[in-house]
Design a protein around this motif. Structure first.
Motif, mmCIF file in Angstrom:
data_model
loop_
_atom_site.group_PDB
_atom_site.id
_atom_site.type_symbol
_atom_site.label_atom_id
_atom_site.label_comp_id
_atom_site.label_asym_id
_atom_site.label_seq_id
_atom_site.Cartn_x
_atom_site.Cartn_y
_atom_site.Cartn_z
ATOM 1 N N PHE A 119 -5.343 -16.498 5.157
ATOM 2 C CA PHE A 119 -5.727 -15.185 4.628
ATOM 3 C C PHE A 119 -6.843 -15.254 3.595
ATOM 4 O O PHE A 119 -7.228 -14.224 3.025
ATOM 5 N N SER A 143 -6.852 -4.171 -3.421
ATOM 6 C CA SER A 143 -8.050 -4.750 -2.791
ATOM 7 C C SER A 143 -9.069 -3.689 -2.388
ATOM 8 O O SER A 143 -10.256 -3.983 -2.268
ATOM 9 N N LEU A 185 3.084 -5.919 -0.079
ATOM 10 C CA LEU A 185 1.819 -6.081 0.642
ATOM 11 C C LEU A 185 0.963 -4.826 0.518
ATOM 12 O O LEU A 185 -0.276 -4.910 0.363
ATOM 13 N N SER A 201 7.179 -12.088 -6.019
ATOM 14 C CA SER A 201 7.498 -12.663 -4.710
ATOM 15 C C SER A 201 8.707 -13.588 -4.789
ATOM 16 O O SER A 201 9.444 -13.736 -3.813
ATOM 17 N N TYR A 256 -1.570 -12.008 -0.580
ATOM 18 C CA TYR A 256 -0.803 -11.808 0.653
ATOM 19 C C TYR A 256 -0.020 -13.074 1.006
ATOM 20 O O TYR A 256 1.152 -13.009 1.395
ATOM 21 N N ILE A 260 4.116 -13.439 1.456
ATOM 22 C CA ILE A 260 4.709 -13.853 2.739
ATOM 23 C C ILE A 260 5.496 -15.147 2.577
ATOM 24 O O ILE A 260 6.640 -15.276 3.038
ATOM 25 N N ILE A 292 -0.873 -4.714 -2.856
ATOM 26 C CA ILE A 292 -2.056 -5.587 -2.882
ATOM 27 C C ILE A 292 -3.176 -4.987 -2.050
ATOM 28 O O ILE A 292 -4.361 -5.063 -2.421
ATOM 29 N N ALA A 293 -2.829 -4.349 -0.917
ATOM 30 C CA ALA A 293 -3.870 -3.714 -0.090
ATOM 31 C C ALA A 293 -4.569 -2.601 -0.869
ATOM 32 O O ALA A 293 -5.805 -2.461 -0.800
ATOM 33 N N GLY A 350 -6.349 -12.115 -0.246
ATOM 34 C CA GLY A 350 -5.750 -13.029 0.716
ATOM 35 C C GLY A 350 -4.730 -13.970 0.101
ATOM 36 O O GLY A 350 -3.658 -14.213 0.672
ATOM 37 N N THR A 396 -0.979 -20.956 4.673
ATOM 38 C CA THR A 396 -1.078 -19.492 4.700
ATOM 39 C C THR A 396 -2.216 -19.003 3.813
ATOM 40 O O THR A 396 -2.886 -18.024 4.139
#
Length: 470
Positions: free
Chosen positions: A97, A204, A197, A154, A106, A110, A200-201, A103, A93
């Motif tokens: 990403f 970023s 998520l 996480s 993320y 996940i 983090i977006a 990435g 993974t």
């Protein structure tokens, strides 16, 4: 002279004192319960025959088929934890990403959600992802607070996402089916992953230098070989967990039977991946035995305490105290969530579930709060216990495997934004009860109307103040 009215607060205060001194929780509960039980017999509040219920209640715990699902799900997670599943998932993974900013973060979120649904233990998720991803994040310039925070957070997804052990315990304490608890937790667990998520977006976009993409030399071959690698690592695990949960939701198996099926599936996955060994199975069984013994001892101690507490009318005292808070349901929910949030600084989620939740349930029922919705809400709140600086267990696990160059202050400061995100999820569950009710079958769980935030009708004028004691 001690009166019946002062016994419940004295018991509660005595328990708090024992816990602050540092005695083991299970033995503190039993000691306080037995002391006040014998004292109550001497003072004539109840007879010796009342304590005769204790062996029956203890036997009821040991013969409870629902609690048998705890060692099964723990063993399933312990096997999958030791067969290298985390390494395969995170590596593939991360490559998938890796080309975009954030990435690796993320990928950690996940994979944390997938591992949470499989292993069921925060320690396994945090340690596995910390050992694999933290060195890579440090090597390629991730901000240390972002890197440590996302790894610790996480791992805590494990507490909410089915088949969580916390939900099994809460279901048993609230007398609600585990299937309803699992169905109610689907929405909050998905929302939590999306919140993480989304954070983090935002980072970023606002500060991309804190979450840089991997350089080209760190990326392997792209295209279908990479996609196949990710699917090969993730699909069997996801199929296993959906099979286990699906049999519970459809009523084809009890949680205990589904857990046993999950253990067989975990062993088959380990054999397919050529990772199964007898030492692996022995280690997994030893870990399961320790966790199960801890749970049972805490539950027996909590039973001793609660039996005596109810015998001195502690249930009525606490129900009266909580149901008469200003604001009705609003005041009750605010008080309970703040209380659980701060209590989680000092107590593990098992201890909170066995000690506090049975005391809160009668007041919640009296105020018209559905217990499935209430249990999921408490589960979401209790997961913050793993992220509280400076006592959060996830932070301790991460500190234990992080290089010495990683400062403890960075781990603590990095945890704060994620605690805030978890508290946002608590507010979402309170203000949007459909996030819990949507996946429940008609006729079960929560009717959204039952969790309206409104004050209860005034009690009839009985001419008495306080709870009515025997």
């Amino acid at each position: 002279m001690l009166t019946l009215e002062v016994m419940p607060p004295l018991m509660f205060g005595g328990l708090v004192l024992f816990l602050l001194i540092g005695f083991p929780v299970a033995f503190s509960l039993a000691a306080v319960g037995l002391f006040f039980g014998f004292l109550s017999i001497e003072l004539g509040f109840f007879t010796t025959a009342y304590l005769g219920n204790l062996p029956l209640r203890t036997f009821g715990i040991l013969s409870n088929e629902l609690l048998l699902s705890v060692p099964f799900f723990t063993l399933m997670g312990a096997i999958l934890e030791r067969c290298g599943l985390a390494e395969d998932l995170l590596e593939g993974t991360g490559q998938l990403f890796g080309k975009i900013p954030g990435g690796l973060a993320y990928a950690v979120i996940i994979v944390g959600a997938v591992l949470g649904a499989i292993t069921g233990t925060v320690a396994a998720s945090v340690i596995a992802m910390g050992m694999i991803s933290l060195p890579i994040m440090m090597r390629y310039g991730y901000d240390m607070r972002i890197a440590t925070g996302v790894i610790a957070a996480s791992g805590t997804i494990t507490q909410v996402i089915p088949p969580s052990l916390v939900l099994i315990v809460l279901g048993s304490q609230l007398d609600r089916s585990v299937g309803d608890m699992y169905a109610g937790a689907i929405g909050p667990s998905v929302l939590q992953v999306l919140l993480f998520l989304g954070f983090i977006a935002i980072v970023s976009i606002v500060a991309p230098h804190k979450v840089p993409p991997l350089p080209d030399e760190a990326l392997g071959p792209r295209g279908w070989p990479l996609y196949w690698r990710v699917l090969k690592g993730m699909v069997p695990s996801v199929v296993l967990i959906f099979t286990v949960l699906g049999t519970i939701f459809m009523g084809l198996a009890t949680p205990t039977e589904a857990g046993a099926m999950g253990v067989v599936g975990a062993i088959l996955l380990a054999i397919i991946n050529r990772r199964f060994t007898w030492p692996l199975l022995r280690q997994a069984m030893g870990s399961t035995m320790r966790i199960t013994a801890m749970v049972i001892f805490i539950l027996i101690g909590a039973t001793v305490f609660s039996l005596v507490f109810q015998g001195v009318d502690g249930g009525r005292w606490l129900e009266h105290l909580l149901s008469h808070l200003p604001g009705g349901q609003t005041g009750f929910l605010i008080f309970v969530n703040i209380f659980i949030f701060f209590l989680a600084f000092f107590l593990d989620f098992f201890e909170i579930a066995f000690i506090i939740v049975p005391l809160l349930a009668p007041a919640a029922t009296a105020l018209g709060v559905d217990l499935v919705w209430f249990g999921v809400l408490l589960c979401v709140n209790m997961q913050t216990s793993f992220m509280h600086p400076p006592f959060g267990f996830a932070l301790f696990y991460l500190r234990g495997i992080a290089p010495k160059t990683v400062r403890t202050s960075d781990i603590y400061w990095g945890a704060l934004p994620w605690v805030g995100l978890q508290l946002i999820l608590v507010l979402v569950v309170i203000l949007w009860p459909q996030s819990v009710t949507y996946f429940l079958q008609p006729g079960t769980g929560v009717d959204p109307a039952s969790v309206r935030i409104e004050a209860p009708p005034p009690p009839p004028d009985s001419g008495e103040e306080g709870p009515v004691f025997r």
